[in-house]
Design a protein around this motif. Structure first.
Motif, PDB file in Angstrom:
ATOM      1  N   GLY A 124       6.030  -1.617   1.533  1.00  0.00           N
ATOM      2  CA  GLY A 124       6.492  -2.829   0.858  1.00  0.00           C
ATOM      3  C   GLY A 124       8.013  -2.908   0.765  1.00  0.00           C
ATOM      4  N   GLY A 174       0.937  -0.076  -3.700  1.00  0.00           N
ATOM      5  CA  GLY A 174       1.595  -1.375  -3.554  1.00  0.00           C
ATOM      6  C   GLY A 174       2.483  -1.743  -4.720  1.00  0.00           C
ATOM      7  N   GLN A 204      -2.764  -3.587  -0.533  1.00  0.00           N
ATOM      8  CA  GLN A 204      -2.273  -3.239   0.797  1.00  0.00           C
ATOM      9  C   GLN A 204      -2.996  -2.043   1.385  1.00  0.00           C
ATOM     10  OE1 GLN A 204       2.132  -3.310   0.709  1.00  0.00           O
ATOM     11  NE2 GLN A 204       1.681  -5.215   1.771  1.00  0.00           N
ATOM     12  N   GLY A 262      -2.577  -0.001   4.794  1.00  0.00           N
ATOM     13  CA  GLY A 262      -1.882   1.264   4.572  1.00  0.00           C
ATOM     14  C   GLY A 262      -2.622   2.469   5.128  1.00  0.00           C
TER      15      GLY A 262
END
Lengths: 425, 297
Positions: free
Chosen positions: A109, A83, A45, A49
């Protein structure tokens, strides 16, 4: 018994620590004021991010340029969760125990947010304002009192989808649709919300069939759904499986009254199924908010990064950081519980409307200092935390015309809020 | 509902039966469990797809079916290509191992390796997304008893029956079939009767490769083509072969139909998500209750 004692001891200790912190910070806060942030910077991610973290930093810069909170600049303490829930929990522990931050923002998340809420922030009484976790599991935890009211988010939950599905179906006069839904936490939670929404809007789900992802054929599931003899099909499926399901549904003689999930809003889906079978189909998705407050954020973002704020989580993370900063200004003391309560006070419907950007934040910080009420209208437009700390957002209904996706109807924020109230979420 | 499940079960079972014959031939004549066999279905299905893509579709749909006449040509291409791939895999992988006197376990592991290579070559060329011979959606025919079947499925059933008749004739009325049966029965005795076992083995690869290609193409026609389709079918195929009795072709056919039926009927008592475990349960029960299978010797 032993665990219960340990828990009691731990929470007593927590209370003492929190009390001490409150006393220490009560009179005059020590500068700078720390604000925790947990965002994936590396890992799968990482690509989404990184800009989210930059935008959170931008929000902090705006607040500091506007004079800071209680006369102090804010320092964002950023941790990378990569993540993974375990690392997210570690990061939260570090921020709460070592850095002693009074609030945490970010948290992308859903699984990470759930883990942090369950393991760290609720027991430490530190509010967490998530920018990006959409899971309804957190709503359920909140309803069960397991978040202590310390969990907030600035992104609409998937309940918005449930309402949009119900509106799209009942608008078209479908009274007892069949649902085929993806067999996971997301799908089953959405189904529960959908049943409630359709019930309120004057229909009844004829039955619901779960499916497992990534199978070559769903003929059995489709046959089971056909046996329920509904007047429409609500399809909550991810793209590829959705195409397989829709093809088999149509070829086995299912009705072409389809209501499709937002993951199927793509040209690929239309060409896989065939536009001529989709003339009666409708679908749903989130809608983008427009307005002066959104433009104010967009302008500020462009000034800093020299590009338009396109990408997931940018608007929502800005709001999560700014609304937390305003709540810190509003709170009598910089302890978690005071900030938790202040998060709602800076959204006073009767308050002065304030918007993103240095000017807007300056105005609101001064108004709060002067004891006036404010209502922060953010980068995501006007939003209000409900009793579970969730926000709603607008949605849209789309349809297929001449093989192209067109917007059929927008359910704006006021309508959505009214519907949430009517349904009783 | 039950009638629908029975029909669906027979139609799924037909494709499983075709594949199971290939497995059972391998077990009887090549004398090892060829875990790479299911990949020949993938190769066959995708070889036919290549022909379809090169031609630019299957032509105008024929009657109630979803595809045009060119699919027959594509199927022929698939059969030939797969038979060649099967023979090549024997020449490159299995024959050298046989010559070195490798045991069945080595051959099994080699077949696993070959399966991975074949699957990923297909994946590399065609990507992960599902493919179809024809994107046309055909409408199901409503039969008495509220049973819905697709015209394509009925055709698949007919083709399966034809293929079985052809195979029966091949094995019982040709010299090549006689050689294959003789090698399956007793290799040294066959050699003593001037039958070349290598020849019989080659024909076994050709026949089972062609059957695999047929099964793969029919599966792709009625379901969809995916690089992992063969791997997903491996368990049902082996279950059908084991249930029917190793080496028995009628057994493989009946085993295939039973597996298809059991899979589909299981949804009456099990949640749909557990459907895929049914072949495994059947295989387990078969090993425990009747290890030699229904028609095993």
């Amino acid at each position: 018994m032993k665990t219960r004692f340990m828990l009691a001891a731990a929470s007593a200790l927590g209370l003492m620590l929190a009390g001490n912190a409150a006393m220490a910070q009560g009179a005059a806060p020590s500068c700078p004021i720390k604000l925790g942030a947990i965002i994936p910077l590396t890992g799968p991610q990482g690509p989404i991010g990184k800009p989210i973290a930059d935008t959170a930093q931008l929000a902090v810069e705006h607040v500091n340029a506007a004079g800071g909170v209680k006369g102090c600049p804010i320092e964002m303490v950023l941790r990378d969760d990569t993540g993974q829930p375990t690392l997210g929990v570690d990061a939260a522990r570090y921020l709460v125990d070592v850095q002693k931050v009074p609030a945490i923002v970010g948290v992308v998340g859903s699984g990470i947010a759930t883990a942090i809420v369950s393991a760290v922030t609720t027991s430490a009484k530190v509010p967490m304002v998530s920018c990006c976790a959409v899971t309804p599991t957190l709503t359920r935890l909140s309803e069960e009192g397991k978040t202590g009211g310390y969990f907030f988010r600035t992104i609409p939950t998937s309940r918005v989808f449930a309402v949009a599905h119900a509106v799209a179906a009942t608008d078209r006069g479908y009274k007892n649709p069949v649902v085929i839904y993806v067999n996971n936490d997301f799908g089953s939670a959405l189904l529960r919300d959908l049943e409630k929404a359709i019930g309120t809007l004057g229909g009844k789900i004829a039955g619901a069939i779960p499916y497992n992802e990534n199978q070559p054929s769903y003929r059995t599931e489709v046959n089971q759904a056909l046996a329920l003899k509904g007047d429409a099909l609500i399809l909550i499926a991810f793209s590829q499986d959705g195409a397989t399901l829709a093809r088999e549904w149509i070829s086995l003689g299912g009705t072409q009254n389809l209501v499709l999930h937002n993951t199927l809003r793509s040209q690929d889906f239309i060409s896989a199924v065939g536009a001529r079978f989709l003339t009666k189909a409708a679908g749903i998705d989130n809608a983008q908010v427009a307005g002066a407050s959104v433009d104010a954020f967009n302008a500020g973002f462009k000034a800093k990064f020299n590009r338009d704020p396109v990408g997931p989580g940018l608007h929502t993370v800005y709001d999560s950081a700014v609304v937390t900063a305003l709540a810190m200004q509003q709170a009598a003391t910089l302890d978690g519980t005071a900030i938790r309560d202040a998060l709602r006070q800076v959204q006073d419907p009767a308050g002065e409307v304030v918007v993103p950007g240095v000017e807007g934040i300056k105005k609101s910080l001064e108004a709060i200092k002067a004891g006036r009420k404010v209502r922060y209208v953010g980068a995501t437009g006007p939003f209000t935390f409900d009793k579970n700390g969730d926000v709603t957002g607008p949605a849209l209904v789309w349809k297929v015309e001449d093989g192209k996706l067109v917007t059929d109807k927008v359910i704006d924020l006021e309508q959505m809020t009214a519907l949430f109230k009517r349904i009783g979420y | 509902m039950i009638a629908q499940l029975v029909i669906d079960g027979l139609l799924t079972g037909a494709v499983i039966a075709l594949g199971a014959i290939g497995i059972t031939l391998g077990l009887a004549i090549l004398r090892f469990a060829n875990f790479g066999y299911a990949e020949l279905m993938t190769v066959g299905g995708y070889a036919a797809l290549t022909a379809v893509l090169a031609y630019g579709g299957t032509g105008a749909p024929l009657g109630p079916f979803s595809f045009g006449g060119f699919l027959a040509v594509a199927l022929a291409v698939g059969l030939v290509v797969t038979a060649l791939v099967a023979v090549a895999s024997d020449v490159v992988v299995f024959r050298p191992l046989r010559r070195r006197g490798a045991g069945p376990l080595v051959l099994i592991f080699a077949s696993f390796g070959l399966a991975l290579v074949l699957r990923h070559v297909v994946l590399l060329i065609f990507g992960t997304q599902p493919e179809y011979y024809s994107r046309e959606i055909q409408m199901a025919v409503l039969l008495p008893g509220d049973v819905r079947v697709m015209p394509d499925q009925l055709l698949v059933l007919a083709i399966t029956v034809l293929a079985l008749v052809a195979l029966w004739w091949l094995l019982n009325h040709t010299r090549m079939g006689l050689a294959m049966r003789a090698v399956a029965e007793n290799t040294p005795l066959a050699r003593a009767c001037a039958i070349d076992p290598e020849m019989a083995i080659r024909w076994t690869w050709i026949v089972s490769g062609a059957l695999g290609a047929l099964a793969g193409t029919l599966f792709g026609l009625t379901v969809q083509l995916r690089p992992e389709m063969g791997a997903n079918l491996l368990l049902p195929l082996f279950t059908a072969a084991v249930l029917g009795g190793v080496g028995s072709i009628p057994g493989a056919v009946i085993g295939g139909l039973l597996v298809g039926l059991a899979e589909n009927l299981s949804v009456l008592v099990l949640p749909t998500s557990y459907k895929a475990t049914v072949p495994f349960l059947i295989m387990l029960a078969c090993f425990l209750l009747r290890p030699k299978g229904l028609f095993g010797k």
